[in-house]
Write an enzyme that holds these catalytic residues in place. Structure first.
Site, mmCIF file in Angstrom:
data_model
loop_
_atom_site.group_PDB
_atom_site.id
_atom_site.type_symbol
_atom_site.label_atom_id
_atom_site.label_comp_id
_atom_site.label_asym_id
_atom_site.label_seq_id
_atom_site.Cartn_x
_atom_site.Cartn_y
_atom_site.Cartn_z
ATOM 1 N N GLN A 1 0.823 -1.216 0.000
ATOM 2 C CA GLN A 1 0.000 0.000 0.000
ATOM 3 C C GLN A 1 0.860 1.270 0.000
ATOM 4 O OE1 GLN A 1 -3.060 -0.431 3.053
ATOM 5 N NE2 GLN A 1 -3.739 -2.370 2.167
ATOM 6 N N GLU A 55 -12.624 -1.922 13.511
ATOM 7 C CA GLU A 55 -11.969 -0.713 13.011
ATOM 8 C C GLU A 55 -12.997 0.329 12.595
ATOM 9 O OE1 GLU A 55 -9.629 -1.462 9.550
ATOM 10 O OE2 GLU A 55 -8.719 0.530 9.547
ATOM 11 N N HIS A 72 -6.115 -2.432 15.386
ATOM 12 C CA HIS A 72 -7.056 -1.303 15.477
ATOM 13 C C HIS A 72 -7.857 -1.366 16.795
ATOM 14 C CE1 HIS A 72 -5.815 -0.418 11.462
ATOM 15 N NE2 HIS A 72 -6.373 -1.510 10.972
ATOM 16 N N ASP A 112 0.611 0.270 9.052
ATOM 17 C CA ASP A 112 -0.559 -0.190 8.306
ATOM 18 C C ASP A 112 -0.534 0.157 6.815
ATOM 19 O OD1 ASP A 112 -3.022 -1.142 7.578
ATOM 20 O OD2 ASP A 112 -4.181 -0.032 9.052
HETATM 21 C C1 NGQ Z 1 -6.384 -4.282 4.608
HETATM 22 N N1 NGQ Z 1 -6.695 -2.285 5.894
HETATM 23 O O1 NGQ Z 1 -6.495 -5.492 4.719
HETATM 24 O O2 NGQ Z 1 -5.483 -3.756 3.943
HETATM 25 C C2 NGQ Z 1 -7.358 -3.420 5.348
HETATM 26 C C3 NGQ Z 1 -8.446 -2.982 4.414
HETATM 27 C C4 NGQ Z 1 -10.304 -4.587 4.891
HETATM 28 C C5 NGQ Z 1 -7.184 -1.733 7.013
HETATM 29 N N2 NGQ Z 1 -8.138 -2.344 7.630
HETATM 30 C C6 NGQ Z 1 -9.287 -4.088 3.916
HETATM 31 N N3 NGQ Z 1 -6.698 -0.612 7.459
HETATM 32 O O3 NGQ Z 1 -10.168 -4.406 6.104
HETATM 33 O O4 NGQ Z 1 -11.266 -5.179 4.427
HETATM 34 ZN ZN ZN Z 2 -4.355 -3.612 8.185
#
Ligand code: NGQ
Ligand code: ZN
Length: 462
Positions: free
Chosen positions: A64, A238, A272, A323
């Site tokens: 990311q 979260e 989180h 993250d």
């Molecule tokens: C992730 N990221 O897995 O990259 C997640 C987003 C989700 C965060 N939660 C995707 N910050 O949780 O479905």
């Molecule tokens: Zn994450």
């Protein structure tokens, strides 16, 4: 084994037992072999001013980093975590193993440059862009390990199990095709990860059920058998919509649901854990799990504010993670953690521990020292290693620039306050991983090559 580097000497150092002066550290094979305090430097010692232990980054999705700043435009409706996730899914759609390595190397280099020396990589981008597994199921994990090897950062790899798109085992969506495994595939993937990690020093292998949205309680129970005594990380509570969906489906909030169904203990990291009732704070703290706080990302995604005072009052432990890697800097994570609480409570020095007994006379309630100490201990716990600079541990050390305007004239805990609240990344001088200097004057030794490769790659990708 390569020759051991010259012993390091610091005017002042934060050791596992606390602050010490005139500290000489000998390393052998990357580990701290001997620590002497209150001694003068010996001829040939490499002399520096201020040593801190490197911090653990307990939660990263390295890829990311490549989309940092690309999701900051307002769309037609209300933008949210869920619209950001659509952008993220479109970005990852194009990434191959080489892209993964190039982006992860940039992220890991920046982690080292800002004072992180270990990363917990919560890795779920397993399959090829069309969703088919690679011939080697650990192909993408190997790219992550290669980036860790290139940069020198220590790696706790957390292969992610992901099977569903919502509570109650809903079928996965098209955008999730690169993440999806059944339990047998996942067991093979995890074995592949173990092989990949064998070539690197100081690695830890854990297991990461992605979230209660992506994993059923039956699958969770089977994953825990694979984990044995290694770290277990899960995203939880979260977003408020996630809490509402969990309530609608099960009658329970996510953290309640998890604590009632899994044997959550101090191997666990609840990433989180933003939306907790006071009762959930008390129960989560009592479980021994570490709360994996990612203040920069949580602010960027509009998640909400972690109820830190209630969780800490209950004895809860936390660590920090970068993250989404939209900006990589542990001092800024810690500063924002405290500032979020100040903005909310309209008071100051909220997280400073009244019982903190650092040696800094008159500094007994330093916010910086409390934040740093908690993130060090909690982060190390969550990543499956011991915390701090101590004999027999990897020599993972960060030095501060004693001449930085915000650090001059400060001592001990005052240095942590100066770094976290004022100097930020400009306060970092050198970083050693396994006793080897990888960062000098705030720059990684491979910065030019890693940044140039990244620049070529990302312009092709975008
Ligand atoms: C992730 N990221 O897995 O990259 C997640 C987003 C989700 C965060 N939660 C995707 N910050 O949780 O479905
Ligand atoms: Zn994450």
């Amino acid at each position: 084994m390569p020759l051991d580097p010259a012993p390091l000497y610091f005017r002042t150092a934060l050791l596992a037992e606390g602050w010490a002066r005139h500290v000489r550290i000998e390393t052998h094979g990357g580990l701290v072999a001997r620590i002497e305090t209150g001694v003068p430097p010996a001829p040939g010692d490499e002399v520096h001013a201020i040593a801190l232990p490197g911090l653990p980054n307990l939660h990263s999705h390295a890829f990311q980093r490549g989309m940092a700043g690309l999701a900051e435009r307002r769309g037609a409706g209300d933008d949210s975590f869920w619209t950001w996730r659509e952008v993220m899914y479109r970005f990852l759609d194009r990434l191959g193993p080489e892209d993964m390595q190039g982006i992860a190397a940039l992220a890991y280099m920046e982690m080292l440059e800002t004072g992180f020396t270990r990363v917990g990589e919560f890795h779920y981008l397993h399959h090829a862009p069309d969703g088919r597994p690679y011939a080697d199921p650990a192909e993408m994990a190997a790219a992550i390990a290669a980036a860790a090897a290139e940069t020198g950062i220590a790696l706790t790899l957390l292969p992610v199990f992901y099977a569903h798109s919502g509570f109650g085992g809903l079928p996965p969506g098209e955008g999730q095709r690169r993440f999806i495994c059944d339990l047998d595939q996942f067991a093979r993937l995890r074995e592949g990860c173990r092989t990949v990690l064998a070539a690197l020093p100081d690695t830890v292998l854990g297991v990461a059920p992605h979230s209660l949205r992506a994993v059923t309680s039956g699958e969770l129970a089977q994953l825990l058998e694979l984990a044995m005594d290694g770290p277990v990380h899960i995203h939880i509570a979260e977003q408020t919509r996630e809490v509402e969906d969990c309530l609608a489906w099960s009658g329970q909030r996510p953290v309640q649901y998890l604590l009632d169904r899994a044997d959550v203990d101090d191997r666990w990291c609840a990433v989180h854990a933003t939306h907790l009732t006071t009762e959930e704070c008390v129960r989560l703290a009592a479980s021994g799990a570490v709360a994996g706080l990612c203040p920069i990302t949580e602010a960027n995604l509009g998640d909400g504010l972690f109820p830190a005072p209630a969780f800490l009052a209950a004895g809860g432990r936390f660590g920090i993670g970068s993250d989404s890697n939209v900006l990589i800097d542990p001092s800024e994570e810690l500063r924002l953690l405290e500032y979020g609480q100040r903005l909310h409570a309209r008071r100051r020095n909220i997280l400073a521990d009244a019982d903190h007994t650092g040696n800094g006379a008159g500094n007994r309630t330093s916010s910086g020292a409390t934040l740093f100490g908690a993130a060090l201990a909690g982060g190390a716990r969550a990543l499956g290693v011991a915390a701090g600079i101590g004999q027999g541990r990897a020599a993972d050390i960060v030095s501060l620039d004693a001449n930085h305007p915000s650090l001059i004239g400060r001592t001990e805990d005052g240095l942590l306050d100066g770094w976290i609240f004022a100097a930020g990344r400009g306060g970092i001088d050198c970083v050693w991983r396994r006793g080897r200097r990888v960062v000098s004057r705030g720059r990684h030794q491979a910065r030019e090559a890693i940044a140039a490769r990244y620049a070529g790659m990302i312009s092709r990708l975008l």
